[in-house]
Design a protein around this motif. Sequence first.
Motif, PDB file in Angstrom:
ATOM      1  N   GLY A 123       0.660  -1.098  -0.023  1.00 59.63           N
ATOM      2  CA  GLY A 123      -0.014   0.018   0.139  1.00 59.63           C
ATOM      3  C   GLY A 123       0.833   1.277   0.140  1.00 59.63           C
ATOM      4  N   THR A 124       2.172   1.045   0.207  1.00 62.22           N
ATOM      5  CA  THR A 124       2.866   2.284   0.187  1.00 62.22           C
ATOM      6  C   THR A 124       3.059   2.734  -1.163  1.00 62.22           C
ATOM      7  N   ARG A 125       3.219   3.938  -1.439  1.00 62.33           N
ATOM      8  CA  ARG A 125       3.646   4.528  -2.634  1.00 62.33           C
ATOM      9  C   ARG A 125       5.033   5.086  -2.471  1.00 62.33           C
ATOM     10  N   LEU A 126       6.053   4.631  -3.490  1.00 60.32           N
ATOM     11  CA  LEU A 126       7.226   4.929  -3.402  1.00 60.32           C
ATOM     12  C   LEU A 126       7.679   5.848  -4.575  1.00 60.32           C
ATOM     13  N   ARG A 127       8.552   7.053  -4.200  1.00 58.55           N
ATOM     14  CA  ARG A 127       9.175   7.572  -5.211  1.00 58.55           C
ATOM     15  C   ARG A 127      10.549   7.102  -5.332  1.00 58.55           C
ATOM     16  N   LEU A 128      10.839   6.889  -6.655  1.00 59.11           N
ATOM     17  CA  LEU A 128      12.110   6.447  -7.320  1.00 59.11           C
ATOM     18  C   LEU A 128      12.888   7.605  -7.848  1.00 59.11           C
ATOM     19  N   ASP A 129      14.138   7.587  -7.465  1.00 61.16           N
ATOM     20  CA  ASP A 129      15.124   8.557  -8.059  1.00 61.16           C
ATOM     21  C   ASP A 129      16.355   7.977  -8.629  1.00 61.16           C
ATOM     22  N   ALA A 130      16.683   7.556 -10.007  1.00 63.30           N
ATOM     23  CA  ALA A 130      17.796   7.104 -10.598  1.00 63.30           C
ATOM     24  C   ALA A 130      18.589   8.004 -11.053  1.00 63.30           C
ATOM     25  N   ARG A 131      20.005   7.549 -11.125  1.00 61.16           N
ATOM     26  CA  ARG A 131      21.060   8.490 -11.576  1.00 61.16           C
ATOM     27  C   ARG A 131      22.151   7.870 -12.157  1.00 61.16           C
ATOM     28  N   VAL A 132      22.701   8.261 -13.381  1.00 58.19           N
ATOM     29  CA  VAL A 132      23.963   7.474 -13.794  1.00 58.19           C
ATOM     30  C   VAL A 132      24.892   8.260 -13.103  1.00 58.19           C
ATOM     31  N   LEU A 133      25.943   7.610 -12.474  1.00 57.26           N
ATOM     32  CA  LEU A 133      26.905   8.296 -11.767  1.00 57.26           C
ATOM     33  C   LEU A 133      28.234   8.600 -12.717  1.00 57.26           C
ATOM     34  N   GLY A 134      28.337   7.642 -13.796  1.00 54.76           N
ATOM     35  CA  GLY A 134      29.538   7.646 -14.678  1.00 54.76           C
ATOM     36  C   GLY A 134      29.934   6.485 -15.298  1.00 54.76           C
ATOM     37  N   THR A 135      31.031   6.691 -16.228  1.00 52.96           N
ATOM     38  CA  THR A 135      31.089   5.564 -17.206  1.00 52.96           C
ATOM     39  C   THR A 135      32.820   5.207 -17.172  1.00 52.96           C
ATOM     40  N   ARG A 136      33.045   4.034 -17.562  1.00 54.69           N
ATOM     41  CA  ARG A 136      34.331   3.663 -17.568  1.00 54.69           C
ATOM     42  C   ARG A 136      34.456   2.693 -18.681  1.00 54.69           C
ATOM     43  N   ARG A 137      34.995   3.128 -19.960  1.00 56.62           N
ATOM     44  CA  ARG A 137      34.897   2.300 -20.902  1.00 56.62           C
ATOM     45  C   ARG A 137      33.526   1.631 -21.368  1.00 56.62           C
ATOM     46  N   ARG A 138      33.234   0.356 -21.279  1.00 57.06           N
ATOM     47  CA  ARG A 138      31.905   0.056 -21.523  1.00 57.06           C
ATOM     48  C   ARG A 138      31.116  -0.080 -20.305  1.00 57.06           C
ATOM     49  N   GLN A 139      31.439   0.057 -19.048  1.00 54.80           N
ATOM     50  CA  GLN A 139      31.112   0.306 -17.819  1.00 54.80           C
ATOM     51  C   GLN A 139      30.410   1.349 -17.616  1.00 54.80           C
TER      52      GLN A 139
END
Length: 176
Positions: free
Chosen positions: A114-130
């Motif tokens: 019954g909880t309503r969640l807020r989701l926050d997603a963020r790309v932190l950075g890259t390293r070659r293909r990662q």
Amino acid sequence: MRTTFVVPDDLDAPRRGDDVVAPGDTIPPHNPMCYGCGPRSPHGLHLSMIAGEGVTATGELLVEPRFEGGPGVIHGGILASVFDESMGLGLMLMGLTAVTVVLDIDYARPVPIGTRLRLDARVLGTRRRQVYAEATATVLGADRAAGEPVAGAHGLFVIVDPHAHFGPTRDLGQKE
Ligand SMILES: CCCCCCCCCC(=O)SCCNC(=O)CCNC(=O)[C@H](O)C(C)(C)COP(=O)(O)OP(=O)(O)OC[C@H]1O[C@@H](n2cnc3c(N)ncnc32)[C@H](O)[C@@H]1OP(=O)(O)O
């Protein structure tokens, strides 16, 4: 949040793709039958994320009774799927395809049905293909300390060529 996941300190800054949705717009599902974001997935989460500034995304999720794990609370695997998908949709703002190789979840508090969640997603950075990303879940309309996440996640994704990666399995996909 407590985690043992190590984010390298020498990541390249994430770059938003040239041909992606604008901030405030919904990030399109990458596959209509995806368990996480697909609108036609019969038993899926039907998660939708809105593009933010940079390589960030936000969304909401109502914790439905069908997501139950322990009595009255969300199943940890469902929450892991939610984080996987929310970070995955977020990194689509880079205009590339990447798949999860490591998923780290910090279950800080039980999350009642019954909880309503807020989701926050963020790309932190890259390293070659990662590609490194993080996400948090906070309770909307909560009495408890405002903004304190009930769970968090880190993900390590690897950039792939979608045709080569999904070519061998594409015909196994559910038909709409
Ligand atoms: C369609 C768009 C989807 C968008 C959103 C989806 C959201 C949901 C996302 C998912 O849930 S995806 C489903 C779960 N994940 C998978 O099925 C992935 C399965 N794994 C693979 O297919 C292969 O491991 C993969 C193609 C990712 C890598 O194989 P490769 O043979 O191409 O990798 P390679 O060994 O050459 O390594 C490439 C890079 O990845 C790194 N890497 C690979 N596996 C790693 C690992 N486990 N940990 C850390 N780094 C890893 C590796 O170090 C290297 O880094 P560099 O770029 O620095 O060279």
